[in-house]
Design a protein around this motif. Sequence first.
Motif, PDB file in Angstrom:
ATOM      1  N   HIS A  83     -23.090  68.916  19.175  1.00  0.00           N
ATOM      2  CA  HIS A  83     -23.551  70.297  19.328  1.00  0.00           C
ATOM      3  C   HIS A  83     -23.458  71.014  17.977  1.00  0.00           C
ATOM      4  O   HIS A  83     -22.445  70.879  17.268  1.00  0.00           O
ATOM      5  N   TRP A  89     -18.243  68.802  21.193  1.00  0.00           N
ATOM      6  CA  TRP A  89     -19.211  68.628  22.283  1.00  0.00           C
ATOM      7  C   TRP A  89     -20.260  67.616  21.841  1.00  0.00           C
ATOM      8  O   TRP A  89     -21.073  67.899  20.975  1.00  0.00           O
ATOM      9  N   SER A 163     -26.014  69.131  29.727  1.00  0.00           N
ATOM     10  CA  SER A 163     -25.177  69.024  28.535  1.00  0.00           C
ATOM     11  C   SER A 163     -25.975  68.568  27.319  1.00  0.00           C
ATOM     12  O   SER A 163     -25.897  69.170  26.245  1.00  0.00           O
ATOM     13  N   ALA A 242     -17.485  74.339  28.619  1.00  0.00           N
ATOM     14  CA  ALA A 242     -17.137  73.455  27.505  1.00  0.00           C
ATOM     15  C   ALA A 242     -16.153  74.145  26.555  1.00  0.00           C
ATOM     16  O   ALA A 242     -15.218  73.510  26.045  1.00  0.00           O
ATOM     17  N   SER A 246     -12.293  72.776  25.768  1.00  0.00           N
ATOM     18  CA  SER A 246     -11.961  72.305  24.425  1.00  0.00           C
ATOM     19  C   SER A 246     -10.471  72.383  24.120  1.00  0.00           C
ATOM     20  O   SER A 246      -9.947  71.595  23.326  1.00  0.00           O
TER      21      SER A 246
END
Length: 250
Positions: A83, A89, A163, A242, A246
């Motif tokens: 990401h 991610w 996702s 998300a 984390s």
Amino acid sequence: MTEDELKQHRIDFPKSKKTKIEDGFGKAAITYLNQCNMERRLGRSLDGELDAKPTNWGKFVEPLLFQLLEGDYTYNSSDTLTHPEHEYWKGTPDGFKITENNTVVDAKCPFTLESFCKLVSPLYNGFEGMDAMNALRNGFTDKTGLFQPAHSDADKYYWQLVSNACIDDCTHAELIVYVPYESELAVIQASAVESGNPSAYFIASGSQKSLPYLKDDGFYKNINIISFEIPQSDKDFLTETAKKASKYLI
């Protein structure tokens, strides 16, 4: 989760059993977080341990599927993407469809015909797009009047697509389900022989009856696509989830 968020959760998800104010990660999410931490400690993916026939069948047939797809598809399956704003991610989409809409692709090549039939059933019962995806996730009544229960992995497949869409800034998604026609098996087996891949030995040496295939003139198509636009609300929800998750990563 605040009291107000819990109240809104009950409105949005009336069937949810959540009663506590906490981060709210389900069993699947906790399993995923634990696997992520294992991989970080190991410095490698856990996927290398998988050596079952269904897994090897899927890995071998997927690139052949992408050669059959009409349109501007790219096969990606070996590249893990990160990401742009959240380095923790990551995802490995099977591929992308390059059109005016950026589309992420998840390909499924079931090793059992029962699994194939369950995955594509909504498409043969009048459902399309997001309606077909939701039919898989929630269950539906088919054309005969029988209720078909939710597919056990449908929710996982859906959120995996969401996702990967978040990671690569895609607005649309496709779940592609493929089982070859009987006439395609000879080419697949020849490719398995040529590859010399030990994991594909059962494909190269097995009888055609031991492999999944469809009759060329039968009821089902070999390639079945559930294509839909991903709701921005689901992308926003997963992004916030998300971020919360984390803090549990090492």
